[in-house]
Design a protein around this motif. Structure first.
Motif, PDB file in Angstrom:
ATOM      1  N   LEU A  55       0.828  -1.200   0.000  1.00 37.89           N
ATOM      2  CA  LEU A  55       0.000   0.000   0.000  1.00 37.89           C
ATOM      3  C   LEU A  55       0.865   1.253   0.000  1.00 37.89           C
ATOM      4  CD1 LEU A  55      -2.618   1.618   0.324  1.00 37.89           C
ATOM      5  CD2 LEU A  55      -2.516   1.164   2.780  1.00 37.89           C
ATOM      6  N   ALA A  56       1.952   1.209   0.777  1.00 41.06           N
ATOM      7  CA  ALA A  56       2.842   2.368   0.865  1.00 41.06           C
ATOM      8  C   ALA A  56       3.440   2.699  -0.487  1.00 41.06           C
ATOM      9  CB  ALA A  56       3.944   2.103   1.889  1.00 41.06           C
ATOM     10  N   ILE A  57       3.886   1.674  -1.223  1.00 41.09           N
ATOM     11  CA  ILE A  57       4.479   1.909  -2.537  1.00 41.09           C
ATOM     12  C   ILE A  57       3.432   2.409  -3.526  1.00 41.09           C
ATOM     13  CG2 ILE A  57       5.493   0.739  -4.533  1.00 41.09           C
ATOM     14  CD1 ILE A  57       7.196  -0.882  -2.674  1.00 41.09           C
ATOM     15  N   VAL A 159      14.861  -1.797   1.321  1.00 41.71           N
ATOM     16  CA  VAL A 159      15.243  -0.389   1.428  1.00 41.71           C
ATOM     17  C   VAL A 159      14.149   0.496   0.846  1.00 41.71           C
ATOM     18  CG1 VAL A 159      16.925   1.353   0.721  1.00 41.71           C
ATOM     19  CG2 VAL A 159      17.696  -0.952   1.351  1.00 41.71           C
ATOM     20  N   ILE A 160      13.676   0.131  -0.360  1.00 42.20           N
ATOM     21  CA  ILE A 160      12.612   0.887  -1.003  1.00 42.20           C
ATOM     22  C   ILE A 160      11.331   0.827  -0.175  1.00 42.20           C
ATOM     23  CG2 ILE A 160      11.269   1.163  -3.112  1.00 42.20           C
ATOM     24  CD1 ILE A 160      14.254   1.699  -3.437  1.00 42.20           C
ATOM     25  N   ASP A 164       9.301   3.919   1.442  1.00 42.00           N
ATOM     26  CA  ASP A 164       7.909   4.166   1.081  1.00 42.00           C
ATOM     27  C   ASP A 164       6.980   4.164   2.294  1.00 42.00           C
ATOM     28  OD1 ASP A 164       7.920   4.639  -1.733  1.00 42.00           O
ATOM     29  OD2 ASP A 164       8.455   2.549  -2.021  1.00 42.00           O
ATOM     30  N   VAL A 165       7.354   3.450   3.341  1.00 43.92           N
ATOM     31  CA  VAL A 165       6.588   3.547   4.578  1.00 43.92           C
ATOM     32  C   VAL A 165       6.727   4.953   5.157  1.00 43.92           C
ATOM     33  CG1 VAL A 165       6.454   2.759   6.970  1.00 43.92           C
ATOM     34  CG2 VAL A 165       6.679   1.090   5.123  1.00 43.92           C
ATOM     35  N   ILE A 166       7.937   5.497   5.090  1.00 42.59           N
ATOM     36  CA  ILE A 166       8.140   6.889   5.502  1.00 42.59           C
ATOM     37  C   ILE A 166       7.297   7.811   4.622  1.00 42.59           C
ATOM     38  CG2 ILE A 166       9.831   8.762   5.695  1.00 42.59           C
ATOM     39  CD1 ILE A 166      11.963   6.680   6.250  1.00 42.59           C
ATOM     40  N   VAL A 172       0.651  11.867   4.320  1.00 41.43           N
ATOM     41  CA  VAL A 172      -0.575  11.998   5.105  1.00 41.43           C
ATOM     42  C   VAL A 172      -0.466  13.152   6.106  1.00 41.43           C
ATOM     43  CG1 VAL A 172      -2.015  10.895   6.856  1.00 41.43           C
ATOM     44  CG2 VAL A 172      -1.309   9.605   4.840  1.00 41.43           C
ATOM     45  N   ILE A 173       0.619  13.150   6.885  1.00 40.28           N
ATOM     46  CA  ILE A 173       0.808  14.211   7.885  1.00 40.28           C
ATOM     47  C   ILE A 173       1.047  15.560   7.203  1.00 40.28           C
ATOM     48  CG2 ILE A 173       2.255  15.018   9.784  1.00 40.28           C
ATOM     49  CD1 ILE A 173       2.777  12.097  10.486  1.00 40.28           C
ATOM     50  N   GLY A 174       1.949  15.561   6.220  1.00 42.51           N
ATOM     51  CA  GLY A 174       2.221  16.807   5.507  1.00 42.51           C
ATOM     52  C   GLY A 174       0.995  17.337   4.791  1.00 42.51           C
ATOM     53  N   GLY A 175       0.223  16.430   4.191  1.00 41.34           N
ATOM     54  CA  GLY A 175      -0.993  16.855   3.517  1.00 41.34           C
ATOM     55  C   GLY A 175      -1.994  17.468   4.478  1.00 41.34           C
TER      56      GLY A 175
END
Length: 498
Positions: A55-57, A159-160, A164-166, A172-175
């Motif tokens: 989902l993150a990707i 790593v990717i 992508d979790v970050i 979400v937070i920035g939005g």
């Protein structure tokens, strides 16, 4: 019926383990792995993706700000039979490949555009001697982002997935911060009647004075904003329980982006101070990036400082960075899958897996190289983003038109439904989707600036026409003789045991 699943439609709707026949911890073979073996493929990629990581990707590929910010201002499970299946697969795979590689370019361009505004506001403004990156430096930023994404994608998939979790929390937070803060900071906000009923155009900037034509072009932002929701499908060979987790990730990412994207558009529109000033080349952001000017007007008007606008632009830039990284991941998987079926020149090179990291590193760098070539017109053409966006969206949605059309015309007895199935609603939904795709592809080929000249020319029709022309010519002259679907690379005895 041909059981070929193209690398573009849903990347075989299955997942992979590290080795052929590897079982899960409970001793049972994953359902996706089993399906992969049935299709005649052995496992070559690592299967490490969980539902949340997938989902993150997918979410990162779409990105909250990708389609809205730059454009705000301006399952082929079975082919269509043994006769048409290979051709349908050929078209679908190549369209998706074109769409994803060009998608990398849209992220690189939008990221460079945002960075250009950050540098300008950080060094002053357009009115106060701030530094506005020239075209050659803009191209360097574009290339730099592409190379960084390719470099990161040559490492292990975890790593990717971690990045992508970050990304999902970043967006979400920035939005939420932008959507809530921007209207509160703005000295004035537009009325609801202005936002929802007022019709405004900018003929001085675009050269377009026709209202119907402007309305047609305005739908581009919504179509491209949904670009990339199928990223989860491209990673099904690396996802646990892909037959269920893949569709869940796709639907979830669409829902999240739709809600946040709508909120972001409203926040920007409510916060407009002076519409005509947004496109003025003499304004603080040189009229080059409308959202940057809206942010600047809000924070400078309230605090007499552009610091807040710069911080939020960094948030937006991060979204582009994460999105480009994810699209590179998807593009490389599609190129790898098509190469595995010998559908790309020099397939033996592009299908190679890194011996340590188990990722298609050669395919990654091929995608990066093509992306860089797409960006070279930046030095001469002013509508490069529109052109690359058109190529990306036409390739992406065009790739889905093939399996959707095949689903409409194929006999029901030849279709084997999976866990997610539309039932009786399948045909009307497929029909509407197919018509909409045809409309979308047509609109993205239209000019977006008038009068048409060399520096405003939308080169997307030429690029797509030449590219698809060569691909179809290759099919007619050669590929149709040997491209019959999947190239089996697994022992038939193992398939029978599965």
């Amino acid at each position: 019926m041909s059981k070929y699943i193209t690398s573009c439609a849903l990347d075989r709707l299955v997942n992979n383990n590290t080795r052929t026949g590897e079982m899960s911890q409970n001793g049972k073979m994953d359902s996706g792995e089993k399906r992969l073996n049935e299709l005649g493929y052995k496992q070559e990629l690592r299967r490490e993706m969980t539902l949340f990581k997938t989902l993150a990707i997918s979410f990162s590929t779409m990105t909250l700000f990708t389609g809205i910010t730059p454009l705000y201002g301006s399952s082929l499970l079975y082919g269509a039979g043994p006769k048409w299946g290979p051709f349908a697969s050929w078209c679908c795979a190549w369209l998706e490949t074109i769409g994803l590689v060009a998608g990398m370019g849209t992220q690189a361009y939008a990221g460079s555009q945002t960075l250009q505004s950050i540098i300008l506001l950080s060094t002053g403004t357009n009115k106060d001697g701030g530094y506005f990156a020239p075209k050659w430096l803009f191209l360097c930023m574009y290339i730099g982002l592409t190379v960084i994404w390719a470099f990161l994608n040559t490492f292990a998939l975890e790593v990717i997935a971690f990045i992508d979790v970050i990304s999902i929390w970043w967006q979400v937070i920035g939005g939420l911060v932008i959507v809530i803060m921007l209207p509160l900071v703005s000295l004035t906000t537009k009325s609801a009647s202005y936002v929802f009923t007022h019709f405004e155009m900018a003929p001085d900037s675009t050269g377009i004075s026709s209202k119907p034509y402007a309305v047609i072009l305005s739908f581009l932002v919504s179509q491209y904003s949904l670009y990339g929701y199928d990223a989860a499908a491209h990673l099904t060979e690396e996802t646990r329980g892909a037959d269920k987790n893949g569709p869940i990730a796709i639907l979830s990412s669409i829902g999240i982006i739709s809600v946040f994207g709508w909120a972001y558009i409203l926040a920007l529109t409510f916060s407009i101070q002076d519409f005509s000033y947004l496109y003025d080349p003499t304004n603080e952001t040189a009229g080059a990036f409308v959202p940057a000017q809206i942010l600047y007007d809000a924070f400078h008007g309230r605090y007499n400082s552009s610091t807040g606008a710069i911080i939020l632009l960094v948030v937006i830039w991060g979204s582009f960075f994460f999105g480009g990284l994810s699209i590179t991941t998807s593009a490389a998987r599609v190129v790898y899958a098509l190469s595995r079926d010998k559908g790309i020149p020099f397939s033996n090179i592009w299908r190679q897996i890194h011996p340590k990291h188990k990722v298609p590193s050669n395919a990654v760098w091929l995608c990066a190289l093509i992306c860089i070539l797409l960006g070279l017109p930046i030095l001469k053409v002013n509508v490069v983003f529109t052109a690359i966006t058109s190529i990306a969206t036409i390739g992406w949605v065009g790739g889905y038109a093939v399996p959707i059309f095949a689903r409409m015309v194929m006999q029901e007895k030849n279709f084997r439904a999976g866990p997610f199935y539309l039932g009786k609603a399948r045909r009307p939904i497929c029909f509407i989707a197919f018509i909409w795709i045809c409309y979308t592809c047509s609109v993205f080929l239209l000019p977006t600036y008038y009068p048409i000249s060399w520096d405003t020319f939308n080169y997307a029709p030429v690029a797509i026409g030449v590219g698809l022309g060569l691909i179809m010519l290759w099919w007619v002259l050669d590929a149709r003789k040997w491209f019959k679907g999947p190239v089996r690379n697994i022992d038939d005895n193992l398939t029978e045991k599965v």
